[in-house]
Scaffold this motif. Structure first.
Motif, PDB file in Angstrom:
ATOM      1  N   GLY A 282      -1.522   7.037   1.792  1.00  0.00           N
ATOM      2  CA  GLY A 282      -2.683   6.279   1.321  1.00  0.00           C
ATOM      3  C   GLY A 282      -3.845   7.164   0.934  1.00  0.00           C
ATOM      4  N   TYR A 283      -3.704   8.443   1.169  1.00  0.00           N
ATOM      5  CA  TYR A 283      -4.754   9.403   0.781  1.00  0.00           C
ATOM      6  C   TYR A 283      -4.089  10.761   0.603  1.00  0.00           C
ATOM      7  CZ  TYR A 283      -4.280   9.706   5.855  1.00  0.00           C
ATOM      8  OH  TYR A 283      -3.750   9.774   7.119  1.00  0.00           O
TER       9      TYR A 283
ATOM     10  N   GLY B 140       1.448  -1.461   5.737  1.00  0.00           N
ATOM     11  CA  GLY B 140       0.373  -2.426   5.921  1.00  0.00           C
ATOM     12  C   GLY B 140       0.827  -3.848   6.143  1.00  0.00           C
TER      13      GLY B 140
ATOM     14  N   GLU C 201      -6.495   8.565   8.702  1.00  0.00           N
ATOM     15  CA  GLU C 201      -5.912   7.647   9.681  1.00  0.00           C
ATOM     16  C   GLU C 201      -4.467   7.303   9.305  1.00  0.00           C
ATOM     17  OE1 GLU C 201     -10.000   5.402  11.143  1.00  0.00           O
ATOM     18  OE2 GLU C 201      -8.669   4.363   9.736  1.00  0.00           O
TER      19      GLU C 201
ATOM     20  N   PHE D 178      -4.005  -1.201  11.472  1.00  0.00           N
ATOM     21  CA  PHE D 178      -3.946  -1.620  10.065  1.00  0.00           C
ATOM     22  C   PHE D 178      -5.085  -0.971   9.302  1.00  0.00           C
ATOM     23  CE2 PHE D 178      -5.853  -4.833  12.784  1.00  0.00           C
ATOM     24  CZ  PHE D 178      -7.139  -4.911  12.274  1.00  0.00           C
ATOM     25  N   ASP D 179      -5.038  -1.063   7.976  1.00  0.00           N
ATOM     26  CA  ASP D 179      -6.110  -0.627   7.093  1.00  0.00           C
ATOM     27  C   ASP D 179      -6.551   0.822   7.334  1.00  0.00           C
ATOM     28  OD1 ASP D 179      -7.896  -0.929   5.063  1.00  0.00           O
ATOM     29  OD2 ASP D 179      -9.427  -1.925   6.269  1.00  0.00           O
ATOM     30  N   PRO D 180      -5.647   1.767   7.140  1.00  0.00           N
ATOM     31  CA  PRO D 180      -5.999   3.160   7.439  1.00  0.00           C
ATOM     32  C   PRO D 180      -6.988   3.738   6.427  1.00  0.00           C
ATOM     33  CG  PRO D 180      -3.844   3.033   6.387  1.00  0.00           C
ATOM     34  CD  PRO D 180      -4.277   1.616   6.635  1.00  0.00           C
ATOM     35  N   GLN D 181      -8.013   4.415   6.923  1.00  0.00           N
ATOM     36  CA  GLN D 181      -8.933   5.179   6.087  1.00  0.00           C
ATOM     37  C   GLN D 181      -8.403   6.608   5.993  1.00  0.00           C
ATOM     38  OE1 GLN D 181     -11.456   3.395   4.639  1.00  0.00           O
ATOM     39  NE2 GLN D 181     -10.263   1.780   5.626  1.00  0.00           N
TER      40      GLN D 181
ATOM     41  N   ASN E 252       0.847  -1.199   0.000  1.00  0.00           N
ATOM     42  CA  ASN E 252       0.000   0.000   0.000  1.00  0.00           C
ATOM     43  C   ASN E 252       0.878   1.243   0.000  1.00  0.00           C
ATOM     44  OD1 ASN E 252      -2.527  -1.504   0.468  1.00  0.00           O
ATOM     45  ND2 ASN E 252      -1.589  -1.941   2.455  1.00  0.00           N
TER      46      ASN E 252
ATOM     47  N   ILE F 177      -1.163   4.502  10.256  1.00  0.00           N
ATOM     48  CA  ILE F 177      -0.784   3.269  10.957  1.00  0.00           C
ATOM     49  C   ILE F 177       0.223   3.594  12.060  1.00  0.00           C
ATOM     50  CG2 ILE F 177       0.424   1.062  10.721  1.00  0.00           C
ATOM     51  CD1 ILE F 177      -0.904   0.636   8.089  1.00  0.00           C
TER      52      ILE F 177
END
Lengths: 409, 409
Positions: free
Chosen positions: A57-58, A174, B204, B198-201, A53, B206
């Motif tokens: 991430g954004y 991740g 968010e 884990f799995d950041p939106q 990832n 990590i």
């Protein structure tokens, strides 16, 4: 106790050549495991690791200010500001509609609908309205979703030895577990009929080399099995080596020279091949390096200092090689040599020194350099100065690099 | 995300002063344990250790030759040799009676009845007789029973960090276990409402700092308890710190600056005392150091690089201090700076560099120096160059010391 020791070696292999022969005959074991990141410190990666990832991430605000649609600011200037509607805060997940402005801080996720950020300095909030004094273009003051790490980016190659900050980086993309090489296994076999574990009688000596070597193996990333003492008996020694051929490496201490009771080279020769016997280093030339059924066997001399010198020269790089990683150079510190150190040309000499501060200067004070039996001279030293084969000693006052052989790595 | 960060600190304490205040407020925990030597590597001695027994513990032949009674050789010369009786070998425990000679090798225990050794070169064996061509005096060519270590001799002082060769020395004097300080315990508490495992939106991030700091704690000899993330809530943070007051040290990450959501300094202040808030170092000035009910609390900033820089500056020496030992300097390597490094006078700056070999020379290549959020810039660096407060940057080409902060010690 072996009077042929000094004269018994016809040739002595140079340190670098001996190491090369040993590593050339030993293959990386290649066994792998997947371990949690929390257990992965100091382990060696078994595969190249890429980022599944991106990080962050954004899209993020790169400035404190207001998230907007860039088109809404076109033509804005100090004289003729664009006027937008204050529509909330990024932290509250407020979206940006046409003519909306949402408050963002450096690092905030860019709100849905926005495509740019106006710096706070270029705005003035008047009630529910925001005056914007300068136009922004699309993506202006916006950090990309893959700004820190791109998806698919290579983070580390196979063979990389993981450090605490690496674990953080791996987690940030991740990953929860990583593929590593298993730690190399080592059978440590102290030998010598004079050795006892405690309460020595006249003629007996307490076993120390096996303990020291086992601890060094742990520091160097291996898993040592510290065996009981084996006496100077051909059959017993053969059985001891055969027992540990399930290990990645067999190390013996003692019995590696050319005297009557120095049986290890013969035993290795019978079971497999002696690659090197006798190395041009001091203290500790009577070392034997061999291979039995593809398992490398390092036969270290029994004198404690000689044992350690050879372990650092041969066992440490061997463990790294077998465990699938490079051997990092040992840390050194610069110091001024307080007394001259003698050496023979053609022999690599390891002169133990104590390092002291004197009037703000670091001084390297040689400890006893003759004799390799005095364990206290190495235990009480801070490191050693390596005199290369090309030199005949080092004069007093020279700036030298003191190598600290006991760092963990 | 905290727009008051840059301007919020009125004063910034110098690194050395901040460290001194922290260590001054923290006491060594003093808890001890006795551990087997095989488990004692890298542990810190809790008491001075003296040798209960001498080494070797018995008189030894210092030469290859013959053990004799010195009086039997008086007057011997090449013209008029003393003639003794060949009475056996030291290895067989043969004693030396009047006019006897027993064969010895260097290191053999001196046989019962003997008080000197005649060098092999000064003798000739003729059948069962030995001709001795030179007289020896009592104790000549004999090594004392305490030649290596004397009984009662101090080997190490309290606070000494044990190394593999030290373990051998301790075993050689007859010790099986040693008194050490327990490893300091550390509660590691990552904080921040944006943090997820884990799995950041969008918005968010990590959690990585807690993992990295926990691994560093292990490398530095401590035992870390890596806690779950605590959100930016005063009560939650207070409870988290209180929970870990049973530890020797509490470390938090994040929330240590002066923004709205930077609650840690306030929490520490309410529970105990903030010793330092804001240090003149870069990257990472927003650190808070405090003490709550005699437990030191290190509140590290949330930016990953800033977190690591401060951990090395404050947490590492604190762990050593609490664990009863000195903080050894980190190893460095000399390199030539490939590009200039900027810094502000009065601020200690840590410039991350990659070290490369170029035509036999070591080059230090600065990585991104601005911004402290890029974890990859520290994970991919080989060390940092410390620019002292007294300097304004370091010019290209200067010879610098690259500090490697991730060695275990």
């Amino acid at each position: 106790m072996h009077d042929r020791k000094r004269s018994g070696f016809k040739t002595r292999t140079r340190v670098d050549d001996a190491r090369e022969r040993l590593l050339g005959a030993a293959a990386p074991h290649g066994r792998t495991a997947r371990v949690d990141l929390a257990q992965a410190d100091a382990r060696t990666l078994a595969e190249r690791v890429t980022a599944p990832n991106p990080v962050p991430g954004y899209d993020r605000a790169a400035m404190d200010g207001w998230a907007v649609r860039a088109a809404d600011t076109f033509g804005a200037s100090a004289r003729s500001p664009a006027v937008l509607r204050v529509a909330g805060e990024a932290e509250n997940d407020d979206p940006v509609g046409p003519s909306d402005a949402v408050r963002v801080h450096t690092g905030s996720a860019l709100p849905e609908g926005a495509d740019a950020v106006v710096m706070i300095e270029e705005t003035e909030q008047v009630g529910d309205e925001l005056e914007v004094f300068d136009a922004v273009t699309e993506r202006e003051n916006v950090g990309d979703a893959d700004e820190d790490v791109a998806a698919g980016q290579t983070l580390f190659e196979a063979g990389h030895r993981l450090r605490p900050s690496d674990l953080g980086l791996l987690k940030s993309v991740g990953l929860a577990r990583v593929p590593v090489f298993e730690q190399p296994t080592v059978g440590v076999v102290p030998t010598g009929e004079e050795l006892v574990q405690f309460d020595p009688q006249p003629g007996e000596v307490i076993e120390t080399n096996g303990l020291t070597v086992s601890s060094l193996v742990s520091r160097w990333g291996g898993v040592a099995t510290y065996r009981d003492v084996v006496t100077d008996d051909f059959e017993a020694l053969r059985a001891a080596i055969q027992r540990d051929l399930t290990k990645d490496v067999v190390v013996t201490t003692g019995g590696s020279s050319v005297g009557e009771r120095d049986l290890l080279p013969e035993v290795i020769d019978e079971l497999g091949e002696v690659l090197v016997h006798g190395v041009a280093l001091k203290p500790g030339h009577p070392v034997a390096l061999g291979v039995v059924e593809e398992t490398p066997v390092v036969s270290l001399p029994g004198y404690p200092v000689a044992c350690i010198v050879n372990a650092v020269q041969f066992l440490r790089p061997l463990l790294k090689h077998v465990g699938g990683t490079d051997c990092p150079p040992l840390p050194t510190q610069e110091a001024r040599l307080a007394r001259k150190v003698s050496s023979e040309p053609g022999t690599r000499t390891f002169a133990r020194v104590e390092v002291q501060e004197e009037e703000g200067e670091r001084i390297a004070l040689p400890t006893r350099t003759s004799g390799s039996g005095i364990l206290s001279s190495v235990a009480l030293a801070d490191g050693w100065v390596v005199v290369p084969e090309s030199r005949e000693g080092i004069p007093e006052g020279e700036q030298v690099a003191v190598e600290d052989w006991e760092w963990s790595a």
